[in-house]
Design an enzyme around this catalytic site. Structure first.
Site, PDB file in Angstrom:
ATOM      1  N   GLU A 139      69.811   1.414   7.117  1.00 17.28           N
ATOM      2  CA  GLU A 139      69.209   2.734   6.891  1.00 17.28           C
ATOM      3  C   GLU A 139      67.832   2.589   6.249  1.00 17.28           C
ATOM      4  O   GLU A 139      66.895   3.322   6.573  1.00 17.28           O
ATOM      5  CB  GLU A 139      70.156   3.563   6.007  1.00 17.28           C
ATOM      6  CG  GLU A 139      69.571   4.822   5.408  1.00 17.28           C
ATOM      7  CD  GLU A 139      69.301   5.919   6.426  1.00 17.28           C
ATOM      8  OE1 GLU A 139      69.344   5.647   7.629  1.00 17.28           O
ATOM      9  OE2 GLU A 139      69.016   7.046   5.998  1.00 17.28           O
ATOM     10  N   THR A 192      61.890  10.925   9.592  1.00 15.16           N
ATOM     11  CA  THR A 192      62.196  10.922   8.151  1.00 15.16           C
ATOM     12  C   THR A 192      61.176  10.100   7.363  1.00 15.16           C
ATOM     13  O   THR A 192      60.712  10.539   6.295  1.00 15.16           O
ATOM     14  CB  THR A 192      63.615  10.370   7.891  1.00 15.16           C
ATOM     15  OG1 THR A 192      64.549  11.247   8.518  1.00 15.16           O
ATOM     16  CG2 THR A 192      63.933  10.310   6.405  1.00 15.16           C
TER      17      THR A 192
HETATM   18  N1  HSE Z   1      67.301  12.115   1.517  1.00 13.17           N
HETATM   19  C1  HSE Z   1      66.457  11.623   2.554  1.00 13.17           C
HETATM   20  C2  HSE Z   1      65.301  12.567   2.745  1.00 13.17           C
HETATM   21  C3  HSE Z   1      67.240  11.384   3.786  1.00 13.17           C
HETATM   22  O1  HSE Z   1      65.484  13.773   2.625  1.00 13.17           O
HETATM   23  O2  HSE Z   1      64.192  12.085   2.998  1.00 13.17           O
HETATM   24  C4  HSE Z   1      67.103  12.311   4.863  1.00 13.17           C
HETATM   25  O3  HSE Z   1      67.980  12.111   5.908  1.00 13.17           O
END
Ligand code: HSE
Length: 318
Positions: A139, A192
């Site tokens: 991830e 992201t």
């Molecule tokens: N918490 C992270 C963000 C993961 O908001 O950038 C998003 O999937």
């Protein structure tokens, strides 16, 4: 030797997830029922982890995701596990069920399904909790940050508090009875890693105090099963205002969900998906209202209704 040691092919499923869950940027996430990725891991000649193929939602070879094991979240995660505990070679087939760049934890689902499948090939498989650091490596490659709010719920199921400061420990938050999640995926994409780079580096003291009050209140509300308090605390004054403009239908969908009785509405992860928590009895109507509002903005979409205790990743008999 255990039965697992005799196995040379394992299929695992890992669910999609709602990162941040609105109120807990990078530290709170929820597994989502009904969507997820599958990874098949097979022993093969050679050493280490390779990728045989990646297939998309339509069953066709995926046009974008790499089969180069150095550049795929599934193989990076599985390789981290395999370097620590495996011997010989394994080959992965990745079957994407979660849309890319959807805010539904697509890369996390692949990383988690890959480590769970590879784990099933070990003579002595690790516990789900022990797999978390390996899945996080995949991830981290995809999103450019060490946040477990998609990986942890996808791996463990349910609602998980997972601040980086506590990792590898995570904390399961009890799902309040009678509350469901609705997730709407508009046919848009948000990267992201890019969305994270766009966030301001600072936060005012006032916003920090407000937001930690909401998070503490929300967690307390879940423990107490206090639905009214969930409605007062499921809010994001720090991140949502910075990201809402990336999703053109956000304001309309949020307004429609609130009008249909949502307890709270926000972006799922970095978007474009939008989620709401609501009383179970309202979930189907709420999903319809969110879909209608999204389509009225000229954007096609799909929605899911999920319990808050959706199961996490598991090996599948096929
Ligand atoms: N918490 C992270 C963000 C993961 O908001 O950038 C998003 O999937």
């Amino acid at each position: 030797m255990t039965d697992a040691a005799m196995t040379d092919r394992v299929t695992a499923f890992a669910p999609a997830s709602i990162g941040n869950l609105g109120v807990g940027f990078d530290v709170l996430g929820l597994a989502l029922e009904g969507a997820g990725d599958r990874v098949i891991a097979e022993r093969c000649d050679g050493e280490g982890v390779s990728i045989a193929e990646v297939r998309g939602l339509d069953g066709e070879l995926h046009p974008y995701l790499s089969t180069d094991a150095r550049h795929n979240t599934a193989s990076i995660a599985a390789q981290a596990l395999w370097s620590a505990h495996g011997t010989g070679g394994i080959r992965l087939t990745v079957l994407k069920g979660v849309p890319l760049q959807s805010g539904m934890g697509s890369s996390a689902a692949s990383a988690v399904a890959a480590v769970v499948a590879a784990n099933g090939l070990l003579p002595e498989p690790l516990s789900a909790e022990a797999l978390l650091p390996f899945a996080l490596e995949g991830e981290q490659y995809a999103s450019g940050g060490l946040h477990a709010d998609n990986v942890a719920p996808s791996l463990l199921g349910g609602m998980i508090l997972c601040p980086e400061a506590l990792l590898p420990q995570t904390v399961r938050i009890p799902p309040p009875a009678g509350v469901s999640a609705v997730l709407l995926h508009p046919e848009l994409q948000v990267n992201t890693a890019q969305a994270r780079r766009g966030l301001g580096r600072g936060v005012t003291l006032k916003d920090w105090v407000t937001q930690q009050g909401f998070l503490a209140g929300f967690i307390a509300a879940c423990h107490a099963g206090d639905i009214e308090l969930i409605g007062r605390t499921l809010k994001d004054v720090v991140i949502e205002p910075q990201r809402a403009g990336n999703v053109s239908c956000f304001a309309a969908v949020k307004a429609a969900a609130e009008q249909a009785g949502a307890l709270g509405v926000s972006l799922s992860g970095s978007g474009p998906s939008i989620f709401a928590l609501c009383r179970e009895s309202r979930a189907v109507n709420l999903a319809t209202a969110m879909e209608q509002a999204c389509r009225a903005e000229g954007i096609d979409c799909q929605s899911w209704v999920s319990a808050l205790d959706a199961p996490g990743a598991r090996v599948q008999e096929v």
